[in-house]
Design a protein around this motif. Sequence first.
Motif, PDB file in Angstrom:
ATOM      1  N   PHE A  24       0.849  -1.193  -0.184  1.00  0.00           N
ATOM      2  CA  PHE A  24       0.017  -0.036   0.270  1.00  0.00           C
ATOM      3  C   PHE A  24       1.023   1.464   0.059  1.00  0.00           C
ATOM      4  O   PHE A  24       0.619   2.353  -0.768  1.00  0.00           O
ATOM      5  N   GLY A  25       1.875   1.120   0.881  1.00  0.00           N
ATOM      6  CA  GLY A  25       2.901   2.364   1.036  1.00  0.00           C
ATOM      7  C   GLY A  25       3.630   2.592  -0.304  1.00  0.00           C
ATOM      8  O   GLY A  25       3.771   3.649  -0.743  1.00  0.00           O
ATOM      9  N   ALA A  26       4.112   1.714  -1.059  1.00  0.00           N
ATOM     10  CA  ALA A  26       4.981   1.708  -2.348  1.00  0.00           C
ATOM     11  C   ALA A  26       4.064   2.166  -3.511  1.00  0.00           C
ATOM     12  O   ALA A  26       4.611   2.517  -4.361  1.00  0.00           O
ATOM     13  N   HIS A  27       2.823   1.651  -3.457  1.00  0.00           N
ATOM     14  CA  HIS A  27       1.768   2.122  -4.415  1.00  0.00           C
ATOM     15  C   HIS A  27       0.781   3.105  -4.426  1.00  0.00           C
ATOM     16  O   HIS A  27       1.051   4.043  -5.046  1.00  0.00           O
ATOM     17  N   ALA A  28      -0.095   3.005  -3.534  1.00  0.00           N
ATOM     18  CA  ALA A  28      -1.104   4.024  -3.194  1.00  0.00           C
ATOM     19  C   ALA A  28      -0.641   5.300  -2.557  1.00  0.00           C
ATOM     20  O   ALA A  28      -1.074   6.409  -3.137  1.00  0.00           O
ATOM     21  N   LEU A  29       0.327   5.036  -1.775  1.00  0.00           N
ATOM     22  CA  LEU A  29       0.672   6.343  -0.819  1.00  0.00           C
ATOM     23  C   LEU A  29       1.758   7.061  -1.525  1.00  0.00           C
ATOM     24  O   LEU A  29       2.287   8.199  -1.047  1.00  0.00           O
ATOM     25  N   LYS A  30       2.475   6.369  -2.507  1.00  0.00           N
ATOM     26  CA  LYS A  30       3.782   7.092  -3.142  1.00  0.00           C
ATOM     27  C   LYS A  30       3.493   8.745  -3.654  1.00  0.00           C
ATOM     28  O   LYS A  30       4.430   9.399  -3.295  1.00  0.00           O
ATOM     29  N   LYS A  31       2.379   8.616  -4.082  1.00  0.00           N
ATOM     30  CA  LYS A  31       2.015   9.970  -4.688  1.00  0.00           C
ATOM     31  C   LYS A  31       1.287  11.017  -3.776  1.00  0.00           C
ATOM     32  O   LYS A  31       1.702  12.173  -3.763  1.00  0.00           O
ATOM     33  N   LYS A  32       0.968  10.332  -2.463  1.00  0.00           N
ATOM     34  CA  LYS A  32       0.430  11.233  -1.694  1.00  0.00           C
ATOM     35  C   LYS A  32       1.453  11.746  -0.557  1.00  0.00           C
ATOM     36  O   LYS A  32       1.323  12.771   0.068  1.00  0.00           O
ATOM     37  N   PHE A  33       2.489  11.050  -0.095  1.00  0.00           N
ATOM     38  CA  PHE A  33       3.466  10.875   0.734  1.00  0.00           C
ATOM     39  C   PHE A  33       4.689  11.813   0.325  1.00  0.00           C
ATOM     40  O   PHE A  33       5.133  11.726  -0.923  1.00  0.00           O
ATOM     41  N   THR A  34       5.302  12.766   1.061  1.00  0.00           N
ATOM     42  CA  THR A  34       6.392  13.383   0.793  1.00  0.00           C
ATOM     43  C   THR A  34       7.366  12.300   1.080  1.00  0.00           C
ATOM     44  O   THR A  34       7.228  11.054   1.694  1.00  0.00           O
ATOM     45  N   PRO A  35       8.685  12.464   0.559  1.00  0.00           N
ATOM     46  CA  PRO A  35       9.916  11.282   0.579  1.00  0.00           C
ATOM     47  C   PRO A  35      10.171  11.204   2.164  1.00  0.00           C
ATOM     48  O   PRO A  35      10.424   9.829   2.408  1.00  0.00           O
ATOM     49  N   GLU A  36       9.911  12.158   2.927  1.00  0.00           N
ATOM     50  CA  GLU A  36       9.942  11.825   4.411  1.00  0.00           C
ATOM     51  C   GLU A  36       8.977  10.846   4.975  1.00  0.00           C
ATOM     52  O   GLU A  36       9.455  10.155   5.899  1.00  0.00           O
ATOM     53  N   LEU A  37       7.985  11.125   4.911  1.00  0.00           N
ATOM     54  CA  LEU A  37       6.617  10.503   5.288  1.00  0.00           C
ATOM     55  C   LEU A  37       6.669   9.065   4.700  1.00  0.00           C
ATOM     56  O   LEU A  37       6.392   8.028   5.502  1.00  0.00           O
ATOM     57  N   LEU A  38       7.255   8.864   3.560  1.00  0.00           N
ATOM     58  CA  LEU A  38       7.295   7.430   3.047  1.00  0.00           C
ATOM     59  C   LEU A  38       8.345   6.872   3.720  1.00  0.00           C
ATOM     60  O   LEU A  38       8.133   5.688   4.280  1.00  0.00           O
ATOM     61  N   ARG A  39       9.436   7.449   4.149  1.00  0.00           N
ATOM     62  CA  ARG A  39      10.631   6.570   4.789  1.00  0.00           C
ATOM     63  C   ARG A  39      10.022   6.198   5.999  1.00  0.00           C
ATOM     64  O   ARG A  39      10.407   5.314   6.546  1.00  0.00           O
ATOM     65  N   SER A  40       9.278   7.153   6.730  1.00  0.00           N
ATOM     66  CA  SER A  40       8.862   7.142   8.067  1.00  0.00           C
ATOM     67  C   SER A  40       7.776   5.776   8.116  1.00  0.00           C
ATOM     68  O   SER A  40       7.773   4.817   8.989  1.00  0.00           O
TER      69      SER A  40
END
Length: 130
Positions: A24-40
């Motif tokens: 979910f994080g790698a696909h759906a949230l990749k566009k919604k999250f900043t790089p920092e949020l994605l790392r967290s």
Amino acid sequence: METILMAQVMGALYGLLAVIFGAFGAHALKKKFTPELLRSFETGVKYQMYHSILLIVLSFNLGFGSNLDTYIVYCFVIGILLFSFSIYGLCLTTANGKKLRFLGPVTPLGGLLLVIGWALLLYSFIAPIL
């Protein structure tokens, strides 16, 4: 629920959810999250998966003849919930502009329980030789 069964069920459930959340994080949230949020978010997923595997391994290797074994499992089960899921909540609410600040202190509490679980596990290994 018997501690061995709880460790197996929770380890499998948390492992399943880690795979789902990771995808979910790698696909759906990749566009919604900043790089920092994605790392967290990815940190929460990694810690959840590591400790899920540990729970399953422990369920087949601990004797569960003492309260110490039960405390170890509970530290990991509750620690995963508080640590990883508070990170998910913080990331999702931050991305939506409504950060739930009360989750901030929950993350280190979950991390502390994970550390205590590891310390108790170490103690269980060295206590017989002391």
